[in-house]
Enzyme design. Structure first.
Site, mmCIF file in Angstrom:
data_model
loop_
_atom_site.group_PDB
_atom_site.id
_atom_site.type_symbol
_atom_site.label_atom_id
_atom_site.label_comp_id
_atom_site.label_asym_id
_atom_site.label_seq_id
_atom_site.Cartn_x
_atom_site.Cartn_y
_atom_site.Cartn_z
ATOM 1 N N LYS A 7 64.023 -59.211 37.688
ATOM 2 C CA LYS A 7 63.887 -60.403 36.986
ATOM 3 C C LYS A 7 65.098 -61.135 37.612
ATOM 4 O O LYS A 7 66.505 -60.838 37.581
ATOM 5 C CB LYS A 7 64.482 -60.236 35.337
ATOM 6 C CG LYS A 7 64.381 -61.636 34.977
ATOM 7 C CD LYS A 7 64.870 -61.653 33.344
ATOM 8 C CE LYS A 7 65.423 -62.905 32.767
ATOM 9 N NZ LYS A 7 65.600 -63.017 31.339
ATOM 10 N N TYR A 31 67.461 -56.574 36.483
ATOM 11 C CA TYR A 31 67.868 -57.804 35.921
ATOM 12 C C TYR A 31 69.184 -58.385 36.665
ATOM 13 O O TYR A 31 70.219 -57.920 36.257
ATOM 14 C CB TYR A 31 68.057 -58.024 34.253
ATOM 15 C CG TYR A 31 68.543 -59.150 33.712
ATOM 16 C CD1 TYR A 31 68.303 -60.429 34.276
ATOM 17 C CD2 TYR A 31 69.034 -59.180 32.532
ATOM 18 C CE1 TYR A 31 68.501 -61.598 33.610
ATOM 19 C CE2 TYR A 31 69.296 -60.352 31.692
ATOM 20 C CZ TYR A 31 69.035 -61.566 32.449
ATOM 21 O OH TYR A 31 69.408 -62.781 31.708
#
Length: 290
Positions: free
Chosen positions: A166, A138
């Protein structure tokens, strides 16, 4: 467990409902989560940014995980658990625990605050990935204070056990640099950039805004997949005002207020230091509902 093949489509990061005393509100959680399950989403995220992870104790994450699994029965839907911290040992411990619970993957954020070297960040992800549960990296430099280069992120994605990314980097440069040669999926984490990232080849999105108008977000993903570009643009253009409104003040405050106004939550309470939305924002959100 999730893998590089099935990490695609729309993943919804869940909010964490609290009562007016800032305690977990599991009744609201069940009502709210059950409402999402009417849609064909591809997975959920517990204990992410939208779930107010900095103020949720790890024991409470376990409680939320059990509640989510109970809501899902008998349906099987992937659950990704946010396990990343700025302490590698703690991130490893949490990832091990999530694996024992039966989570399908963990979400691990770039270490924040301490501003480690890029080599240190790569080692951080390597140790989390060594646990054995699939890892979704992320990248969100607006919150971590560190923006990774395309080359460094590629090295992280090359690690065994890291199944995807992400990308909430705030722009398109990272995705554009990675997607032509990266065999692992990249999910859009920047809600307003969903359509652009899908056109670049992103595998889907992990989007706070998809807690509302979920069907429309699914429609955008499907339209791009089917090559219906003009229809995707039309659908997404209708979503953009909502997306911009929900991020006008710190996420998830506007989202929680809206969900409470819709009756899915008993309260829009956030845990301090997060506070309620302004009265001006309340009026704008109320207008959206009408």
């Amino acid at each position: 467990m999730l893998n590089e093949t099935n990490l695609q489509g729309l993943f919804v990061p869940l909010i964490t409902p609290f009562d007016t005393e800032e305690r977990l509100d599991l009744e609201s959680f069940g009502r709210y989560f059950s409402s999402l399950l009417q849609y064909d989403i591809q997975g959920i995220v517990l204990n992410g940014t939208t779930g107010e992870s900095p103020t949720v104790a790890w024991e409470e994450v376990g409680t939320l995980y059990k509640a989510a699994r109970a809501c899902l029965r008998p349906r099987r839907l992937p659950i990704i658990v946010g396990c990343g911290t700025n302490c590698t040992a703690e991130s490893v411990r949490r990832s091990e625990a999530a694996g024992h619970w039966g989570a399908d993957a963990v979400l691990a954020v770039t270490p924040y605050y301490s501003r480690p070297s890029e080599e240190g960040i790569i080692e951080h992800f390597r140790r989390i990935a060594s646990v054995g549960i699939p890892v979704v990296a992320y990248e969100v430099p607006s919150r971590t204070g560190v923006a990774l280069s395309v080359e460094t992120m590629q090295r992280i994605l090359d690690l065994d056990g890291v199944i995807g990314l992400k990308d909430a980097s705030g722009g398109l440069a990272l995705a554009a640099g990675l997607l032509p040669d990266c065999p692992k999926p990249i999910l859009c984490g920047e809600d307003a950039l969903l359509l652009d990232m899908l056109h670049l080849g992103a595998a889907g999105g992990m989007l706070a805004s998809a807690n509302v108008e979920t069907a429309s977000f699914l429609k955008v993903c499907a339209q791009v997949s089917e090559g219906n570009t003009s229809h995707a643009v039309e659908t997404f253009d209708r979503l953009l005002p909502l997306i911009r409104l929900l991020f006008r003040e710190s996420n998830p405050a506007p989202l929680k207020w809206l969900l409470a106004r819709q009756g899915l939550l008993a309260s829009g309470t956030l845990r301090c230091p997060m506070g309620p939305v302004s009265t001006a924002m309340q009026a704008e959100l109320d207008a959206f509902l009408t």
